[in-house]
Design a protein around this motif. Structure first.
Motif, PDB file in Angstrom:
ATOM      1  N   UNK A 254       0.800  -1.228   0.000  1.00 10.52           N
ATOM      2  CA  UNK A 254       0.000   0.000   0.000  1.00 10.52           C
ATOM      3  C   UNK A 254       0.829   1.273   0.000  1.00 10.52           C
ATOM      4  N   UNK A 255       2.050   1.214   0.512  1.00 15.84           N
ATOM      5  CA  UNK A 255       2.892   2.413   0.532  1.00 15.84           C
ATOM      6  C   UNK A 255       3.287   2.858  -0.869  1.00 15.84           C
TER       7      UNK A 255
ATOM      8  N   UNK B 154      -5.376   6.715   6.602  1.00 14.81           N
ATOM      9  CA  UNK B 154      -5.093   7.080   5.219  1.00 14.81           C
ATOM     10  C   UNK B 154      -4.979   8.576   5.085  1.00 14.81           C
ATOM     11  N   UNK B 155      -4.242   9.177   6.012  1.00 14.10           N
ATOM     12  CA  UNK B 155      -4.234  10.637   6.170  1.00 14.10           C
ATOM     13  C   UNK B 155      -3.510  11.365   5.059  1.00 14.10           C
ATOM     14  N   UNK B 156      -2.672  10.662   4.266  1.00 14.85           N
ATOM     15  CA  UNK B 156      -1.849  11.367   3.284  1.00 14.85           C
ATOM     16  C   UNK B 156      -0.955  12.376   3.984  1.00 14.85           C
ATOM     17  N   UNK B 157      -0.797  13.574   3.408  1.00 15.33           N
ATOM     18  CA  UNK B 157       0.014  14.593   4.060  1.00 15.33           C
ATOM     19  C   UNK B 157      -0.773  15.440   5.060  1.00 15.33           C
ATOM     20  N   UNK B 158      -1.956  14.965   5.446  1.00 17.56           N
ATOM     21  CA  UNK B 158      -2.726  15.684   6.455  1.00 17.56           C
ATOM     22  C   UNK B 158      -3.727  16.669   5.904  1.00 17.56           C
TER      23      UNK B 158
ATOM     24  N   UNK C 153      -0.754   6.649   8.030  1.00 15.89           N
ATOM     25  CA  UNK C 153      -0.675   6.385   6.595  1.00 15.89           C
ATOM     26  C   UNK C 153       0.422   5.355   6.346  1.00 15.89           C
ATOM     27  N   UNK C 154       0.268   4.585   5.269  1.00 19.24           N
ATOM     28  CA  UNK C 154       1.276   3.581   4.934  1.00 19.24           C
ATOM     29  C   UNK C 154       2.495   4.186   4.253  1.00 19.24           C
TER      30      UNK C 154
ATOM     31  N   UNK D  20      -0.352  19.371  17.752  1.00 17.09           N
ATOM     32  CA  UNK D  20      -1.666  18.734  17.851  1.00 17.09           C
ATOM     33  C   UNK D  20      -1.774  17.456  17.037  1.00 17.09           C
ATOM     34  N   UNK D  21      -0.691  17.042  16.369  1.00 18.07           N
ATOM     35  CA  UNK D  21      -0.758  15.879  15.483  1.00 18.07           C
ATOM     36  C   UNK D  21       0.377  14.911  15.791  1.00 18.07           C
ATOM     37  N   UNK D  22       0.016  13.644  15.952  1.00 14.98           N
ATOM     38  CA  UNK D  22       0.985  12.561  16.059  1.00 14.98           C
ATOM     39  C   UNK D  22       0.925  11.763  14.761  1.00 14.98           C
ATOM     40  N   UNK D  23       2.080  11.512  14.137  1.00 13.59           N
ATOM     41  CA  UNK D  23       2.140  10.833  12.851  1.00 13.59           C
ATOM     42  C   UNK D  23       2.580   9.396  13.051  1.00 13.59           C
ATOM     43  N   UNK D  24       1.865   8.438  12.438  1.00 13.19           N
ATOM     44  CA  UNK D  24       2.206   7.025  12.541  1.00 13.19           C
ATOM     45  C   UNK D  24       2.260   6.408  11.142  1.00 13.19           C
TER      46      UNK D  24
END
Length: 291
Positions: A28-29, A68-72, A89-90, A110-114
Protein backbone atom coordinates in the motif's frame (compact mmCIF):
# COMPACT_ATOMS: atom_id res chain seq x y z
CA UNK A 1 -16.92 7.28 -12.65
CA UNK A 2 -20.42 7.35 -11.20
CA UNK A 3 -20.18 4.46 -8.76
CA UNK A 4 -20.43 3.86 -5.00
CA UNK A 5 -16.79 4.82 -4.43
CA UNK A 6 -17.06 8.05 -6.38
CA UNK A 7 -15.88 10.42 -3.67
CA UNK A 8 -12.75 12.18 -4.88
CA UNK A 9 -11.42 15.41 -6.28
CA UNK A 10 -11.98 15.97 -10.02
CA UNK A 11 -10.62 13.08 -12.11
CA UNK A 12 -9.64 11.07 -9.02
CA UNK A 13 -11.81 8.02 -9.69
CA UNK A 14 -10.69 5.37 -12.16
CA UNK A 15 -13.25 4.89 -14.91
CA UNK A 16 -14.44 1.25 -14.85
CA UNK A 17 -11.84 -1.14 -13.41
CA UNK A 18 -12.59 -4.82 -12.93
CA UNK A 19 -14.80 -5.67 -9.98
CA UNK A 20 -13.36 -7.67 -7.10
CA UNK A 21 -14.19 -7.95 -3.42
CA UNK A 22 -12.15 -5.67 -1.19
CA UNK A 23 -8.98 -3.68 -1.68
CA UNK A 24 -6.04 -5.71 -0.44
CA UNK A 25 -2.80 -4.37 -1.87
CA UNK A 26 0.52 -6.12 -1.32
CA UNK A 27 2.38 -2.81 -1.00
CA UNK A 28 0.00 0.00 0.00
CA UNK A 29 2.89 2.41 0.53
CA UNK A 30 3.67 2.26 -3.19
CA UNK A 31 0.22 3.35 -4.35
CA UNK A 32 0.93 7.07 -3.95
CA UNK A 33 4.66 6.98 -4.66
CA UNK A 34 5.84 10.43 -5.87
CA UNK A 35 2.52 12.07 -4.88
CA UNK A 36 3.59 13.73 -1.60
CA UNK A 37 4.72 17.17 -2.73
CA UNK A 38 2.13 17.46 -5.54
CA UNK A 39 -0.58 16.49 -3.06
CA UNK A 40 0.25 19.43 -0.80
CA UNK A 41 0.59 21.81 -3.75
CA UNK A 42 -2.37 20.87 -5.93
CA UNK A 43 -5.00 19.08 -3.82
CA UNK A 44 -7.58 21.47 -2.41
CA UNK A 45 -8.52 21.44 1.24
CA UNK A 46 -11.95 20.14 2.18
CA UNK A 47 -14.90 22.50 2.04
CA UNK A 48 -15.37 24.45 5.31
CA UNK A 49 -18.89 23.01 5.70
CA UNK A 50 -17.38 19.52 5.94
CA UNK A 51 -14.68 20.53 8.41
CA UNK A 52 -17.18 22.37 10.60
CA UNK A 53 -19.52 19.36 10.61
CA UNK A 54 -16.73 17.02 11.67
CA UNK A 55 -15.53 19.27 14.48
CA UNK A 56 -18.99 19.15 16.06
CA UNK A 57 -19.22 15.34 16.18
CA UNK A 58 -17.46 15.17 19.55
CA UNK A 59 -16.75 17.59 22.40
CA UNK A 60 -13.55 19.63 22.16
CA UNK A 61 -10.77 18.71 22.54
CA UNK A 62 -11.64 15.41 20.88
CA UNK A 63 -8.96 12.82 20.18
CA UNK A 64 -9.44 11.65 16.59
CA UNK A 65 -7.76 9.01 14.45
CA UNK A 66 -7.22 9.90 10.76
CA UNK A 67 -6.68 6.75 8.66
CA UNK A 68 -5.09 7.08 5.22
CA UNK A 69 -4.23 10.64 6.17
CA UNK A 70 -1.85 11.37 3.28
CA UNK A 71 0.01 14.59 4.06
CA UNK A 72 -2.73 15.68 6.46
CA UNK A 73 -5.15 17.36 4.06
CA UNK A 74 -7.99 16.88 6.56
CA UNK A 75 -5.93 16.25 9.70
CA UNK A 76 -4.43 19.72 9.69
CA UNK A 77 -7.83 21.39 9.34
CA UNK A 78 -9.19 19.36 12.24
CA UNK A 79 -6.12 20.20 14.33
CA UNK A 80 -6.64 23.89 13.61
CA UNK A 81 -10.22 23.44 14.89
CA UNK A 82 -9.00 22.17 18.25
CA UNK A 83 -8.93 18.39 17.78
CA UNK A 84 -5.95 16.22 18.75
CA UNK A 85 -5.11 14.00 15.80
CA UNK A 86 -3.29 10.72 15.37
CA UNK A 87 -2.59 10.58 11.63
CA UNK A 88 -1.87 7.15 10.11
CA UNK A 89 -0.68 6.38 6.59
CA UNK A 90 1.28 3.58 4.93
CA UNK A 91 3.44 6.07 3.01
CA UNK A 92 6.40 7.57 4.83
CA UNK A 93 6.72 10.04 1.97
CA UNK A 94 3.22 11.36 2.69
CA UNK A 95 3.91 11.59 6.43
CA UNK A 96 7.15 13.52 5.85
CA UNK A 97 5.27 16.06 3.75
CA UNK A 98 2.59 16.22 6.43
CA UNK A 99 5.08 17.03 9.17
CA UNK A 100 6.52 19.87 7.09
CA UNK A 101 3.06 21.21 6.25
CA UNK A 102 1.93 20.99 9.89
CA UNK A 103 4.98 22.92 11.03
CA UNK A 104 4.32 25.61 8.43
CA UNK A 105 0.72 25.93 9.64
CA UNK A 106 1.65 25.88 13.32
CA UNK A 107 -0.20 22.71 14.37
CA UNK A 108 2.65 20.24 14.88
CA UNK A 109 1.84 20.06 18.59
CA UNK A 110 -1.67 18.73 17.85
CA UNK A 111 -0.76 15.88 15.48
CA UNK A 112 0.98 12.56 16.06
CA UNK A 113 2.14 10.83 12.85
CA UNK A 114 2.21 7.03 12.54
CA UNK A 115 3.46 5.02 9.54
CA UNK A 116 1.26 1.90 9.33
CA UNK A 117 -1.10 0.05 7.05
CA UNK A 118 -4.68 0.78 8.15
CA UNK A 119 -5.45 -2.93 7.83
CA UNK A 120 -3.03 -3.64 10.69
CA UNK A 121 -4.54 -0.99 12.94
CA UNK A 122 -5.07 -3.43 15.79
CA UNK A 123 -1.36 -4.25 15.78
CA UNK A 124 -0.17 -0.64 16.17
CA UNK A 125 1.14 -0.39 19.72
CA UNK A 126 -0.25 2.02 22.26
CA UNK A 127 -2.69 3.87 20.02
CA UNK A 128 -5.09 4.19 22.93
CA UNK A 129 -8.77 5.11 22.68
CA UNK A 130 -10.28 7.71 20.37
CA UNK A 131 -13.42 9.84 20.39
CA UNK A 132 -13.76 9.18 16.68
CA UNK A 133 -12.06 8.25 13.44
CA UNK A 134 -12.08 9.87 10.01
CA UNK A 135 -11.21 8.29 6.67
CA UNK A 136 -11.04 10.98 3.99
CA UNK A 137 -10.93 9.93 0.32
CA UNK A 138 -9.09 6.76 1.28
CA UNK A 139 -11.75 4.20 2.19
CA UNK A 140 -11.79 2.63 -1.29
CA UNK A 141 -8.07 1.84 -0.93
CA UNK A 142 -8.66 -0.18 2.24
CA UNK A 143 -9.94 -3.58 3.30
CA UNK A 144 -13.04 -1.86 4.63
CA UNK A 145 -14.62 -4.64 6.79
CA UNK A 146 -11.28 -5.34 8.46
CA UNK A 147 -10.67 -1.65 9.13
CA UNK A 148 -14.15 -1.15 10.60
CA UNK A 149 -13.70 -4.14 12.90
CA UNK A 150 -10.37 -2.72 14.04
CA UNK A 151 -11.95 0.68 14.68
CA UNK A 152 -14.51 -1.01 16.91
CA UNK A 153 -11.61 -1.81 19.26
CA UNK A 154 -10.16 1.72 19.46
CA UNK A 155 -13.18 4.07 19.19
CA UNK A 156 -14.72 4.67 22.60
CA UNK A 157 -18.41 3.99 23.38
CA UNK A 158 -20.41 6.88 21.97
CA UNK A 159 -17.67 7.65 19.44
CA UNK A 160 -17.99 7.94 15.68
CA UNK A 161 -16.50 6.82 12.39
CA UNK A 162 -16.73 9.35 9.54
CA UNK A 163 -16.06 8.47 5.90
CA UNK A 164 -15.39 11.70 4.03
CA UNK A 165 -15.39 12.25 0.26
CA UNK A 166 -14.90 15.24 -2.00
CA UNK A 167 -17.66 13.78 -4.17
CA UNK A 168 -20.93 12.14 -3.15
CA UNK A 169 -21.93 8.97 -5.02
CA UNK A 170 -23.78 9.43 -8.33
CA UNK A 171 -22.94 13.11 -8.69
CA UNK A 172 -22.14 14.36 -12.17
CA UNK A 173 -18.54 14.47 -13.35
CA UNK A 174 -16.95 17.63 -14.72
CA UNK A 175 -17.13 18.07 -18.48
CA UNK A 176 -13.38 17.62 -18.80
CA UNK A 177 -13.25 14.28 -16.97
CA UNK A 178 -13.90 11.98 -19.99
CA UNK A 179 -11.22 13.82 -21.95
CA UNK A 180 -8.66 13.09 -19.25
CA UNK A 181 -9.74 9.44 -19.18
CA UNK A 182 -9.07 9.15 -22.91
CA UNK A 183 -5.67 10.78 -22.54
CA UNK A 184 -4.75 8.33 -19.77
CA UNK A 185 -5.79 5.47 -22.03
CA UNK A 186 -3.65 6.87 -24.81
CA UNK A 187 -0.53 6.98 -22.66
CA UNK A 188 -1.08 4.12 -20.20
CA UNK A 189 -3.58 1.77 -21.80
CA UNK A 190 -7.07 0.83 -20.68
CA UNK A 191 -6.19 -0.53 -17.23
CA UNK A 192 -6.46 1.73 -14.19
CA UNK A 193 -3.51 1.49 -11.85
CA UNK A 194 -3.03 1.78 -8.10
CA UNK A 195 0.44 3.20 -8.40
CA UNK A 196 3.24 2.23 -10.79
CA UNK A 197 2.58 -1.48 -11.17
CA UNK A 198 -0.64 -2.62 -9.44
CA UNK A 199 -4.18 -2.75 -10.92
CA UNK A 200 -6.83 -0.80 -9.06
CA UNK A 201 -9.31 -2.98 -7.14
CA UNK A 202 -12.85 -1.69 -7.39
CA UNK A 203 -14.98 -2.32 -4.29
CA UNK A 204 -18.31 -4.00 -4.99
CA UNK A 205 -20.28 -2.36 -2.18
CA UNK A 206 -20.77 1.35 -1.56
CA UNK A 207 -19.25 3.06 1.47
CA UNK A 208 -22.58 3.77 3.18
CA UNK A 209 -23.71 0.15 2.88
CA UNK A 210 -20.36 -0.98 4.22
CA UNK A 211 -20.68 1.27 7.29
CA UNK A 212 -24.25 0.06 7.87
CA UNK A 213 -22.98 -3.53 7.91
CA UNK A 214 -20.39 -2.69 10.57
CA UNK A 215 -20.67 -2.20 14.34
CA UNK A 216 -21.12 1.54 13.54
CA UNK A 217 -24.50 0.96 11.91
CA UNK A 218 -26.43 3.96 13.21
CA UNK A 219 -25.76 6.14 10.18
CA UNK A 220 -26.27 9.77 9.21
CA UNK A 221 -25.12 11.41 5.98
CA UNK A 222 -24.20 15.00 5.15
CA UNK A 223 -24.17 16.12 1.52
CA UNK A 224 -22.96 19.66 0.82
CA UNK A 225 -22.63 21.50 -2.50
CA UNK A 226 -19.55 23.58 -3.11
CA UNK A 227 -17.90 25.27 -6.09
CA UNK A 228 -14.32 24.98 -7.27
CA UNK A 229 -12.47 26.87 -9.99
CA UNK A 230 -9.19 25.45 -11.29
CA UNK A 231 -6.59 27.03 -13.50
CA UNK A 232 -5.07 25.00 -16.31
CA UNK A 233 -1.82 24.71 -14.36
CA UNK A 234 -3.73 23.38 -11.34
CA UNK A 235 -5.55 20.74 -13.37
CA UNK A 236 -2.31 19.59 -14.97
CA UNK A 237 -0.58 19.47 -11.58
CA UNK A 238 -3.55 17.71 -10.02
CA UNK A 239 -2.95 14.70 -12.26
CA UNK A 240 0.35 14.11 -10.42
CA UNK A 241 -1.59 13.53 -7.18
CA UNK A 242 -3.55 10.53 -8.45
CA UNK A 243 -2.31 6.97 -8.15
CA UNK A 244 -3.13 6.24 -11.79
CA UNK A 245 -1.40 9.30 -13.30
CA UNK A 246 1.38 10.11 -10.82
CA UNK A 247 4.95 10.75 -11.87
CA UNK A 248 5.87 7.28 -10.62
CA UNK A 249 3.08 5.66 -12.64
CA UNK A 250 3.68 7.58 -15.87
CA UNK A 251 7.46 7.47 -15.71
CA UNK A 252 8.99 8.62 -18.99
CA UNK A 253 5.48 9.18 -20.40
CA UNK A 254 4.69 12.00 -17.97
CA UNK A 255 5.94 14.88 -20.11
CA UNK A 256 3.96 13.75 -23.16
CA UNK A 257 0.83 13.06 -21.10
CA UNK A 258 0.88 16.48 -19.43
CA UNK A 259 1.53 18.19 -22.77
CA UNK A 260 -1.54 16.43 -24.16
CA UNK A 261 -3.64 17.50 -21.16
CA UNK A 262 -2.49 21.08 -21.49
CA UNK A 263 -3.04 21.34 -25.25
CA UNK A 264 -6.44 19.59 -25.19
CA UNK A 265 -7.90 21.66 -22.36
CA UNK A 266 -6.46 25.00 -23.51
CA UNK A 267 -8.19 24.63 -26.88
CA UNK A 268 -11.55 23.91 -25.25
CA UNK A 269 -11.25 26.56 -22.52
CA UNK A 270 -9.06 29.41 -23.82
CA UNK A 271 -9.45 31.54 -20.68
CA UNK A 272 -7.72 28.79 -18.67
CA UNK A 273 -10.37 28.64 -15.92
CA UNK A 274 -12.27 25.43 -15.21
CA UNK A 275 -15.28 25.74 -12.91
CA UNK A 276 -17.22 22.91 -11.31
CA UNK A 277 -20.03 22.60 -8.77
CA UNK A 278 -19.33 19.52 -6.65
CA UNK A 279 -21.05 17.78 -3.76
CA UNK A 280 -19.11 16.51 -0.78
CA UNK A 281 -20.33 13.64 1.39
CA UNK A 282 -19.74 12.68 5.01
CA UNK A 283 -21.04 9.28 6.16
CA UNK A 284 -21.07 9.10 9.96
CA UNK A 285 -21.54 5.81 11.75
CA UNK A 286 -22.10 5.26 15.45
CA UNK A 287 -22.91 2.15 17.43
CA UNK A 288 -26.64 1.56 18.04
CA UNK A 289 -26.29 2.07 21.77
CA UNK A 290 -24.79 5.56 21.26
CA UNK A 291 -26.91 8.47 22.39
Amino acid sequence: MNDPTNSMEPTEDPKEPATRNEAVYANPAEIFASCGKPYVTFRRRHDPTVVDYLTHLAPTPARVLDLGCGPGTLALDLAESGMRITAVDASQEMLNEGRTWAKRRGVSHAIEWRCADAATLGQVDRLGTFDGAVIADAFHWLDRPRVLRALDTVVRPGGFVAVVGYRAPQTQREWWHPLLVKLREKHLGAADLAGPSTPYIRPEVGHEAMVRASPFNRVSVLRADYRRVYTLDELVGLQRTFAYSSSATLGERQEAFEADVRSTLSVLQPNGLFAATLQAAVIVGRRPESR
